[in-house]
Design an enzyme around this catalytic site. Structure first.
Site, short mmCIF file in Angstrom:
data_model
loop_
_atom_site.label_atom_id
_atom_site.label_comp_id
_atom_site.label_asym_id
_atom_site.label_seq_id
_atom_site.Cartn_x
_atom_site.Cartn_y
_atom_site.Cartn_z
N HIS A 10 27.75 53.39 32.53
CA HIS A 10 26.89 54.43 31.93
C HIS A 10 27.16 55.80 32.55
O HIS A 10 27.07 56.82 31.87
CB HIS A 10 25.41 54.07 32.12
CG HIS A 10 24.82 53.25 31.02
ND1 HIS A 10 24.70 53.72 29.73
CD2 HIS A 10 24.31 52.00 31.01
CE1 HIS A 10 24.13 52.79 28.97
NE2 HIS A 10 23.89 51.73 29.72
N HIS A 68 28.07 47.32 34.63
CA HIS A 68 27.46 47.81 33.39
C HIS A 68 26.79 49.17 33.62
O HIS A 68 27.01 50.12 32.85
CB HIS A 68 26.43 46.79 32.89
CG HIS A 68 25.70 47.20 31.66
ND1 HIS A 68 25.89 46.60 30.44
CD2 HIS A 68 24.77 48.17 31.44
CE1 HIS A 68 25.13 47.18 29.53
NE2 HIS A 68 24.42 48.13 30.13
N GLU A 69 25.98 49.27 34.67
CA GLU A 69 25.25 50.52 34.92
C GLU A 69 26.18 51.65 35.35
O GLU A 69 25.98 52.81 34.95
CB GLU A 69 24.16 50.29 35.98
CG GLU A 69 23.11 49.25 35.61
CD GLU A 69 22.48 49.47 34.24
OE1 GLU A 69 22.41 50.62 33.77
OE2 GLU A 69 22.07 48.48 33.62
#
Length: 209
Positions: free
Chosen positions: A177, A173-174
């Protein structure tokens, strides 16, 4: 001689690419440098654009990098139950993330500089995800169950490790980004994807391995 010159130019270009811009330095050092940086939101047009931009590598030994790492942690701690944060979420399009390590004793928060996922398992899990930058959005997403990760620390020392389970989900998820990928957009792109359900722990499988 020509070959050496080309390599030198490429090296200088790489170093310059890592240098923080005056604007980035200003953002990192705004206000009290021991406090949290504001978390960018998709509801603000300018901040949304920053969240969609690609991030570049950062020099781990630059003193401003240490300040950014520290302030990102404060930003994460200021949230209500956040388990990860990426530099674009505080307005800096550079490759730094914080992740809560649910795969370690005490579930510590750890930072990762210039993280790269070098391998992902084909086996995936389906689970819920939200985002600190997207108010009132939560949905189910498929993520690889196991990943191999490479990164450096503030001393520039390189590390590699395998991560699995929920912690692997946070990393994915990170790191999304850092590529300008938001889960709200990810959901739209995956609407027509199909997956085959697999029981990874069937007795018949374990017997044949």
């Amino acid at each position: 001689m020509k070959k050496i010159s080309i390599l030198f130019i490429l090296f200088i270009g790489f170093i310059n690419a890592q240098k923080l811009t005056p604007n980035e330095i200003s953002l990192i050092n705004q206000g009290d440098i021991n406090s949290a940086l504001p978390i960018y939101q998709t509801t603000d047009a300018h901040q949304h654009t920053t969240l969609l931009n690609l991030s570049t590598e950062i020099n781990p030994k630059d003193p401003h990098t240490a300040t950014l790492v520290k302030r990102m942690k404060e930003s994460l701690l200021s949230t209500d139950g956040g388990v990860g944060i990426a530099a674009p979420q505080v307005g800096i399009n550079r490759k730094i993330i914080w992740v809560q390590r649910f795969d370690k004793a005490g579930e510590p928060l750890e930072y990762f500089i210039n993280p790269v996922i070098t391998w992902r398992s084909e086996l995936q899990n389906l689970g819920p995800e939200g985002d600190l930058s997207i108010p009132e959005f939560r949905d189910q997403f498929y993520r690889s169950k196991v990943i191999r990760l490479e990164y450096v620390d503030l001393k520039g020392q390189k590390f590699s490790e395998m991560v699995e389970g929920f912690t692997a989900v946070i990393f994915q998820h990170e790191i999304d980004h850092l590529f300008g990928i938001l889960i709200s957009d990810k959901k739209k792109k995956e609407e027509n994807d199909s997956y085959q359900a697999v029981d990874a722990y069937k007795k018949s499988d374990s017997v044949t391995r």
